[in-house]
Design an enzyme around this catalytic site. Structure first.
Site, PDB file in Angstrom:
ATOM      1  CD  GLU A  93     -30.608  17.767  -5.506  1.00 56.94           C
ATOM      2  OE1 GLU A  93     -29.833  18.081  -4.575  1.00 56.94           O
ATOM      3  OE2 GLU A  93     -31.456  18.549  -5.973  1.00 56.94           O
ATOM      4  CG  PHE A 122     -31.741  29.539 -14.051  1.00 55.06           C
ATOM      5  CD1 PHE A 122     -30.951  30.089 -13.042  1.00 55.06           C
ATOM      6  CD2 PHE A 122     -32.840  28.760 -13.696  1.00 55.06           C
ATOM      7  CE1 PHE A 122     -31.255  29.867 -11.712  1.00 55.06           C
ATOM      8  CE2 PHE A 122     -33.146  28.538 -12.363  1.00 55.06           C
ATOM      9  CZ  PHE A 122     -32.353  29.096 -11.365  1.00 55.06           C
ATOM     10  CD  GLN A 123     -31.760  25.569 -11.306  1.00 54.02           C
ATOM     11  OE1 GLN A 123     -32.700  24.952 -11.810  1.00 54.02           O
ATOM     12  NE2 GLN A 123     -31.642  25.734 -10.006  1.00 54.02           N
ATOM     13  CE  LYS A 175     -39.605  22.923 -18.024  1.00 52.71           C
ATOM     14  NZ  LYS A 175     -39.574  24.198 -17.282  1.00 52.71           N
ATOM     15  CG  MET A 197      -9.460   6.847   9.187  1.00 55.44           C
ATOM     16  SD  MET A 197      -8.678   5.509  10.124  1.00 55.44           S
ATOM     17  CE  MET A 197      -9.808   4.157   9.828  1.00 55.44           C
TER      18      MET A 197
END
Ligand code: TPP
Ligand code: MG
Lengths: 166, 580
Positions: free
Chosen positions: B54, B116-117, B166, B474
């Site tokens: 993502e 969940f999630q 949802k 760097m």
């Protein structure tokens, strides 16, 4: 360090949307400003809120915060006011544990500050006082020699004098 | 299908199309399935790109916007899907990039219950978005989508996040898709400068003998390149550009001083030290270009033009603040200008350019500037170049010469490693006919290289040059210069064979190991019709100069690596080095 900093009055007119308060609070906390008091109330137009914030900190930092708040999508106006430009009021409720011997003096103090007795029992008394923050400070100071059980203050609300916008 | 029978999710997808989104990057998941289902059903012309992470989806949307000026959408699921976008959103936010991020969310009844999630992405991202929404009602979606686009693309652009539970997606959306915006507190065109402000600027300019313009990203975002050029040429003022301002003023222009700041040119930095007037056009004057803020342009009148007044006076005390769109300001300023006399100043600066040209070490093998130089020559500076973050990025900024805005894509404010490849892919989606080159480090490339799959699937002819120094270069440079060579956590042992890796994705992989092969391999890569990964084996030890050491003013720009006496540590390297 914050103690010696000036206290600022800020008035924010904001669309009443979820998250608006958090976004404003974040602008303060990100720059290490302590909010001393915060009052949110419905504005004259429905769907809008008025926030009054007093905060301590340096002027430059506060100007940054004002610009940061002003550009928030939900904020319509964010203004800083000196004490002279505004009428400022605050309400305090003080619950004291007092016996009958102490009650007389407590009521005397209350009377001097035009505080009302809003609850009364054998062992306790609740006073309600309104006014400028300094007046409330002075009253609470005098009451300290009694047993203050609880103290609640609303925090300052302000309104610009005359035709100026708050 | 009549609009009255739409689900919230379908309305959302149709709205994306209506507001002009052309491409969606994302990865589905439980909470986002209704949205993906709606995409399956009602999507018409929008392209969908399945990302491999993502964060990459967000960087691709970002690169797309940086190459086209138009926002893309990111569509991910709740919880980890949403939190994976955070780096990408923050990268876009720091650099004022428009983006529409849509995250799936648990059903409304589960919010705040740790289901969940569930991640509170609305609150998590608040400090890194321009604005955001948590949807509670499917009927709000058409308005919110319109607002999101409007907010993302106007004023100072930025990412907007919409969190969609949802069941908001499965509820019916019964309102018209043509509703109005309701943004009473939003000003899409902030502008508060007055004619007096312009007069003051013109008067200060007329008096100045040694003026400098700093051109920033804001000038590009405002499409002020032409106005800027007219301004600089009319007044004969030299122009230094920030990293994100690269190209808004042509690198090849005689008035160009190129980059300024930490790894800017010595002549740009010296010009800022000596100038008597500094005018920043859409540059936010951040710490990477200031050196020591209180010493920045110490003896100069400081003028700042910006569309975001919250940028004024953040670090630098200003003499004149001019709040508005860079193009409008410059165009309205133009008729008030009197030609100044800068001939002597330009001559001085020409001397500095001769004295301190950009240079690089040539010891220990091939060096990225050699490859980048060749790239400029081969492409005529017409390629879109996306970089990652690190030494190679600074060299790309210094040595790739380009004369147009929207051509140099780099994570400036955030300095996000892993940005380069996905950003290049996003740019290629937006500009299918342009040559897109990614210049990345071996470290950063490995953070997002899974997106090679996207390059392969969509046949994106992006040319990826991995400047492989086998180090987090760097950081190694800082440890070398300021920590007496105590290299800690910078050795990238275990780098894969990048050529084989490319092949595993069905992509052409090439090695470039010898300086003599640069023209041949570059040509081969650029002429290949598909994506190419070139593993460029560069000197392991090489430092980017000039450099303003952290905490030092621009006066102390260090030109080259200090010579080290054998057996003795290079104590505070900067002290012994040649300086501007
Ligand atoms: C996500 C992230 N993690 C860490 C850093 C700190 N950092 C800045 S540059 C750099 C080294 C980059 O190494 P590489 O990609 O190989 O490029 P090089 O400097 O060698 O050209 C690191 C670790 C960062 N900018 N971003
Ligand atoms: Mg490296």
């Amino acid at each position: 360090m914050n103690r010696s900093m000036p206290t600022h009055n800020l008035s924010i007119f904001v669309a009443n949307r979820p998250g608006a308060l958090v976004r404003i609070a974040q602008a303060f906390s990100r720059r290490g400003f302590n909010i001393e008091s915060l009052v949110v109330s419905p504005g004259a137009r429905s769907g809008f809120s008025r926030m009054t914030i007093t905060a301590k900190g340096d002027d430059a930092g506060l100007d940054q915060i004002i610009m940061q708040c002003s550009k928030l999508v939900d904020v319509l106006a964010c203004r800083k006011h000196t004490d002279e430009e505004v009428v400022a009021r605050e309400l305090a409720l003080v619950k004291l544990a007092v016996n009958s011997a102490e009650r007389g003096e407590v009521l005397q103090i209350a009377d001097h500050f035009r505080a009302k007795t809003v609850d009364f029992s054998d062992t306790s008394i609740v006073l309600e006082a309104t006014g400028g923050s300094e007046k409330l400070d002075a009253m609470v100071e005098l009451l300290r020699k009694f047993k203050i059980v609880e103290l609640v203050r609303t925090g300052k609300v302000i309104m610009a004098r005359g035709e100026k916008a708050t | 299908m009549s609009e009255s029978q739409l689900t919230g999710a379908e309305a959302l997808i149709l709205m994306l199309e209506k507001i002009g989104i052309e491409i969606i990057f994302g990865i589905p998941g439980g909470s986002a399935i209704p949205l993906y289902d709606a995409m399956y059903k009602v999507r018409k012309n929008m392209k969908f790109v399945l990302a491999r992470h993502e964060q990459n989806a967000a960087h691709m949307a970002d690169g797309y916007a940086r190459a086209t000026g138009k926002p893309a959408a990111v569509l991910v699921t709740s919880g980890p899907g949403a939190t994976n976008t955070v780096t990408g959103i923050m990268t876009a936010h720091m650099d004022s990039i428009p983006m529409i991020v849509i995250t799936g969310q648990s059903v409304r009844a589960m919010l705040g219950k740790g289901g969940f999630q569930e991640a509170d992405i609305f609150n998590l991202t608040m400090p890194i978005v321009k604005h955001s929404y948590l949807m509670k009602n499917a009927n709000d979606l058409p308005r919110v989508m319109r607002e999101a686009y409007h907010i993302a693309t106007t004023g100072r652009p930025g990412p907007v996040l919409i969190d969609v539970p949802k069941d908001v997606g499965t509820d019916l959306c019964t309102v018209s898709l043509d509703g109005d915006l309701d943004l009473p507190g939003y000003n899409p065109k902030p502008r508060s400068f007055s004619t007096e402000t312009l007069d003051k600027i013109a008067a200060a300019l007329a008096k100045s003998k040694r003026p400098v313009i700093i051109a920033g990203h804001g000038a590009a975002l405002a499409n002020a390149d032409k106005a800027l050029r007219e301004f600089a040429e009319f007044m004969q003022i030299p122009v230094a550009s920030t990293l994100l301002g690269k190209g808004v003023f042509p690198d090849s222009h005689p008035l160009s001083l190129e980059g300024l700041g930490m790894h800017g040119t010595a002549y740009a930095n010296r010009a800022l030290v000596e100038c008597d007037l500094m005018i920043a056009v859409g540059a936010r004057l951040d710490d990477r270009i200031l050196g020591v803020p209180s010493m920045f342009c110490r003896n100069a009148v400081k003028i700042h033009i910006d569309i975001d007044d919250a940028e004024f006076g953040k670090l630098v005390q200003l003499d004149i603040r001019c709040h508005g769109d860079a193009k409008e300001v410059l165009e309205e300023l133009q008729p008030r200008l009197q030609k100044g006399d800068t001939a002597e100043w330009l001559e001085t600066l020409a001397g500095y350019k001769k004295k301190w040209p950009l240079s690089y070490s040539r010891r220990g093998g091939m060096h990225p500037p050699q490859v980048i130089d060749a790239l400029t020559k081969l492409t005529g500076g017409r390629a879109i170049v996306a970089t990652d973050v690190g030494q190679h990025q600074m060299w790309a900024w210094q040595f790739y010469k380009c004369d147009r805005p929207w051509k140099f894509i780099s994570s400036g404010g955030a300095g996000t490693m892993g940005f380069g490849l996905p950003a290049a892919l996003g740019a290629q989606f937006g500009r299918p006919d342009d040559l897109v080159v990614a210049i990345v480090g071996d470290g950063g490339f490995q953070m997002t290289m899974s997106e090679l799959a996207t390059a392969a699937i969509h046949k994106l002819p992006v040319k990826v040059f991995i400047m492989n120094n086998h180090y987090l270069g760097m950081v190694r440079q800082w440890q070398d210069m300021f920590y007496d060579e105590r290299y800690s956590g910078v050795d990238l042992e275990g780098n894969p064979d990048f050529v084989q890796l490319a092949k595993a994705y069905g992509i052409l992989g090439l090695n470039l190991k010898r300086m003599a092969d640069i023209p041949k391999v570059l040509k081969r890569a650029l002429e290949h019709p598909g994506p190419v990964v070139v593993n460029v084996e560069v000197a392991k030890h090489a430092e980017v100069y000039p450099m303003v050491p952290p905490g030092k003013p621009l006066e102390e720009t260090v030109l080259e690596h200090p010579k080290r006496k054998k057996g003795r540590p290079r104590k505070t390297a900067a002290k012994t080095a040649a300086k501007v």
